[in-house]
Design a protein around this motif. Structure first.
Motif, PDB file in Angstrom:
ATOM      1  N   ALA A 315       0.829  -1.207   0.000  1.00 47.82           N
ATOM      2  CA  ALA A 315       0.000   0.000   0.000  1.00 47.82           C
ATOM      3  C   ALA A 315       0.863   1.256   0.000  1.00 47.82           C
ATOM      4  O   ALA A 315       0.484   2.275  -0.589  1.00 47.82           O
ATOM      5  CB  ALA A 315      -0.928   0.006   1.217  1.00 47.82           C
ATOM      6  N   ALA A 316       2.034   1.202   0.642  1.00 46.12           N
ATOM      7  CA  ALA A 316       2.914   2.369   0.698  1.00 46.12           C
ATOM      8  C   ALA A 316       3.363   2.802  -0.691  1.00 46.12           C
ATOM      9  O   ALA A 316       3.559   3.996  -0.952  1.00 46.12           O
ATOM     10  CB  ALA A 316       4.124   2.074   1.580  1.00 46.12           C
ATOM     11  N   VAL A 317       3.533   1.829  -1.601  1.00 44.78           N
ATOM     12  CA  VAL A 317       3.887   2.173  -2.980  1.00 44.78           C
ATOM     13  C   VAL A 317       2.770   2.984  -3.620  1.00 44.78           C
ATOM     14  O   VAL A 317       3.009   4.003  -4.288  1.00 44.78           O
ATOM     15  CB  VAL A 317       4.169   0.894  -3.794  1.00 44.78           C
ATOM     16  CG1 VAL A 317       4.432   1.235  -5.261  1.00 44.78           C
ATOM     17  CG2 VAL A 317       5.353   0.130  -3.197  1.00 44.78           C
ATOM     18  N   LEU A 318       1.544   2.569  -3.417  1.00 41.42           N
ATOM     19  CA  LEU A 318       0.398   3.297  -3.970  1.00 41.42           C
ATOM     20  C   LEU A 318       0.291   4.682  -3.350  1.00 41.42           C
ATOM     21  O   LEU A 318       0.000   5.671  -4.045  1.00 41.42           O
ATOM     22  CB  LEU A 318      -0.884   2.504  -3.735  1.00 41.42           C
ATOM     23  CG  LEU A 318      -2.169   3.096  -4.332  1.00 41.42           C
ATOM     24  CD1 LEU A 318      -2.053   3.199  -5.841  1.00 41.42           C
ATOM     25  CD2 LEU A 318      -3.378   2.248  -3.946  1.00 41.42           C
ATOM     26  N   ASN A 357      -5.308  10.445   4.458  1.00 40.45           N
ATOM     27  CA  ASN A 357      -6.448  10.066   5.302  1.00 40.45           C
ATOM     28  C   ASN A 357      -7.428   9.160   4.564  1.00 40.45           C
ATOM     29  O   ASN A 357      -7.898   8.143   5.098  1.00 40.45           O
ATOM     30  CB  ASN A 357      -7.179  11.322   5.783  1.00 40.45           C
ATOM     31  CG  ASN A 357      -6.590  11.900   7.048  1.00 40.45           C
ATOM     32  OD1 ASN A 357      -5.664  11.343   7.627  1.00 40.45           O
ATOM     33  ND2 ASN A 357      -7.122  13.019   7.491  1.00 40.45           N
ATOM     34  N   LEU A 358      -7.766   9.542   3.331  1.00 45.28           N
ATOM     35  CA  LEU A 358      -8.762   8.771   2.588  1.00 45.28           C
ATOM     36  C   LEU A 358      -8.227   7.395   2.197  1.00 45.28           C
ATOM     37  O   LEU A 358      -8.957   6.393   2.271  1.00 45.28           O
ATOM     38  CB  LEU A 358      -9.201   9.551   1.344  1.00 45.28           C
ATOM     39  CG  LEU A 358      -9.907  10.892   1.608  1.00 45.28           C
ATOM     40  CD1 LEU A 358     -10.370  11.521   0.309  1.00 45.28           C
ATOM     41  CD2 LEU A 358     -11.087  10.718   2.569  1.00 45.28           C
ATOM     42  N   LEU A 359      -6.966   7.336   1.790  1.00 40.91           N
ATOM     43  CA  LEU A 359      -6.390   6.042   1.446  1.00 40.91           C
ATOM     44  C   LEU A 359      -6.315   5.122   2.668  1.00 40.91           C
ATOM     45  O   LEU A 359      -6.410   3.904   2.538  1.00 40.91           O
ATOM     46  CB  LEU A 359      -5.003   6.218   0.839  1.00 40.91           C
ATOM     47  CG  LEU A 359      -4.950   6.834  -0.567  1.00 40.91           C
ATOM     48  CD1 LEU A 359      -3.502   6.993  -1.018  1.00 40.91           C
ATOM     49  CD2 LEU A 359      -5.730   5.987  -1.571  1.00 40.91           C
ATOM     50  N   THR A 360      -6.159   5.718   3.846  1.00 44.33           N
ATOM     51  CA  THR A 360      -6.152   4.912   5.073  1.00 44.33           C
ATOM     52  C   THR A 360      -7.495   4.234   5.283  1.00 44.33           C
ATOM     53  O   THR A 360      -7.567   3.092   5.763  1.00 44.33           O
ATOM     54  CB  THR A 360      -5.789   5.787   6.283  1.00 44.33           C
ATOM     55  OG1 THR A 360      -4.514   6.387   6.068  1.00 44.33           O
ATOM     56  CG2 THR A 360      -5.743   4.974   7.569  1.00 44.33           C
ATOM     57  N   GLY A 361      -8.567   4.941   4.916  1.00 45.09           N
ATOM     58  CA  GLY A 361      -9.888   4.321   5.006  1.00 45.09           C
ATOM     59  C   GLY A 361     -10.029   3.112   4.092  1.00 45.09           C
ATOM     60  O   GLY A 361     -10.847   2.226   4.353  1.00 45.09           O
TER      61      GLY A 361
END
Length: 490
Positions: A315-318, A357-361
């Motif tokens: 996910a960190a790559v994205l 924030n949104l990607l964390t969701g």
């Protein structure tokens, strides 16, 4: 023994056979691992170095006649917030009896802040949590007041930083991280400061830019300058990237696998975002820009901040790709809406924070949060918790709107208080804030001849005779009245 002045009593501290610290709180033993404490002490120092890092990063992007003022502002902010945090900032953000919006003065003057378990984690004492969180409180205002670049008086900013920290940062930190805060109770996921640090500072930067108005020469080639010192930009990025391991990794509040995972995703997101931004700039200029790489790296660091304790490495790559693309294109907003954000603070920090924030969701995972052996969360969309995205959106929108409105109110109240108006004069803009406000310079040579209309060849004809002054129309600090003023050319 006790000290009535500080409200502290000598702690009842012992050690077990492993060397762990045993303190007593409410007649029960509390064990602190020295390794956990050592890591958070080190993380505190890492976050501290980020503060002058912001100063160098911002300074390098400006013109050389304003270079010193931005470095000074980073250290001034640290000093002011250190006092504010001692005075009542920590209590307003992290008192155990806080309300859903803001704390109280239970710990005014750091009373009763010593060996009791912190509100952040029972693994470290309150006094250590306090100094660690101070660094977050101190770096946030300097991120915001970069928006004053090249056109603000320095004195009133001391007042602004104290007031802004009290009215804007402390409430947002309280509702995000205090167990009594409304976002915390709602289930918002913000590991290291997506909303309290980045969205609040980036949006405050937008409010400051709109309040101060455009710099002299806006829309002309005069402001189409390149960063005066790319080395400063790179050096600032080095300090920031280095310190961000303590910023995100330290937010685990213990030396554990979750802290290590936070460091891994932090480094990965910054790397990918830096390359992404640089490639986007290359498509336009066919140049491999160091400034572009550094800007992208910072955007990636911002975006991964709220997620660093919740997401896996893929996910960190994205995060890096989307932060690099999203923040790069967000720098065009200032041209569309015609506001003068000299350092792209809104694009990098507010937009970057929202993206994070949104990607964390979407990508938060319960399994990653459990790397510390304690934390239990429902996760995000990957864990089929689809309501998490809505919570993250509400958190982002509330932080952004609150910061913008309150910052604007603070600025306009100060505007009508004698001596506290921020906007400087046109003369100060011309000669540079360093000379006008500080009487000091970052360099032995600061060229202002182009702005003054000074022609160097005239010196050979009339050696020793200073060039004549010229007349400029000067606005009276935003009052609307203008006067003709003679500006010396040297």
């Amino acid at each position: 023994m006790s000290d009535p002045a500080s409200g502290l009593s000598a702690p009842n501290i012992t050690y077990d056979d492993s060397g762990s610290i045993i303190a007593w709180y409410n007649d029960a033993p509390v064990v602190y691992n020295p390794g956990d404490m050592a890591w958070i002490i080190a993380a505190t120092a890492l976050v501290w170095i980020m503060i002058p890092g912001v100063g160098f990063f911002y300074s390098g992007l400006l013109r050389r006649k304003n270079a010193l003022s931005m470095i000074y502002l980073s250290m001034m902010t640290l000093a002011v917030v250190s006092f504010q945090w001692f005075f009542w900032g920590y209590s307003l953000a992290f008192s155990e009896t806080a309300g859903p919006y803001i704390g109280n003065l239970r710990h005014f003057g750091l009373m009763k802040v010593l060996d009791q378990p912190s509100v952040g984690s029972a693994k470290i004492p309150a006094i250590l949590f306090c100094v660690y969180q101070l660094m977050f409180a101190a770096i946030t205002p300097i991120l915001a007041i970069g928006a004053v670049a090249e056109r603000s008086r320095l004195g009133p900013l001391i007042v602004f930083v104290f007031v802004w920290s009290t009215i804007v940062y402390d409430p947002i930190a309280c509702w995000t991280w205090n167990p009594n805060g409304w976002v915390f109770i709602l289930g918002g996921l913000d590991f290291a400061g997506g909303t309290p640090v980045h969205i609040s500072s980036g949006t405050a930067g937008l409010a400051i830019s709109l309040y101060l108005g455009k710099r002299r020469g806006y829309g002309t080639e005069r402001l189409a300058y390149k960063p005066h010192n790319t080395t400063y930009v790179v050096l600032g990025t080095i300090f920031l990237w280095f310190g961000w391991f303590g910023f995100n990794g330290g937010s685990a509040l213990a030396a554990n696998l979750r802290a290590v995972q936070a460091c891994i995703v932090t480094n990965l997101a910054a790397s990918v975002a830096g390359i992404t931004w640089m490639c986007l700039d290359w498509r336009l200029e066919r140049k491999w820009s160091a400034v572009g790489f550094c800007s992208g790296a910072v955007a990636g660091l911002v975006a991964i901040t709220p997620a660093s304790g919740f997401v896996g490495s893929p996910a960190a790559v994205l995060y890096g790709v989307l932060a690099g693309v999203g923040c790069n294109f967000a720098t065009k907003l200032k041209f569309i809406f015609k506001y003068d954000d000299a350092l792209d603070i809104y694009a990098s920090h507010a937009i970057g924070g929202v993206i994070g924030n949104l990607l964390t969701g979407l990508f938060a995972q319960a399994s990653v949060a459990a790397f510390d052996g304690i934390t239990v969360i429902p996760g995000g969309w990957l864990d089929h918790n689809y309501r998490q995205l809505g919570i993250q959106l509400a958190d982002s929108a509330s932080g952004m709107s609150y910061s913008f409105v309150m910052t604007t109110i603070i600025l306009w109240i100060m505007h009508f208080i004698p001596g506290l108006r921020l906007r400087t004069t046109e003369e100060a803009e011309i000669i540079g804030i360093d000379d006008a406000e500080m009487g000091e310079f970052a360099y032995d040579y600061v060229g202002v001849e182009a702005e003054l209309g000074y022609k160097p060849e005239a010196e050979s004809i009339t050696e020793g005779v200073p060039p004549a002054p010229y007349t400029a129309t000067v606005a009276d600090n935003g009052s609307g009245e203008t006067t003709e003023k003679s500006i010396p050319a040297a």
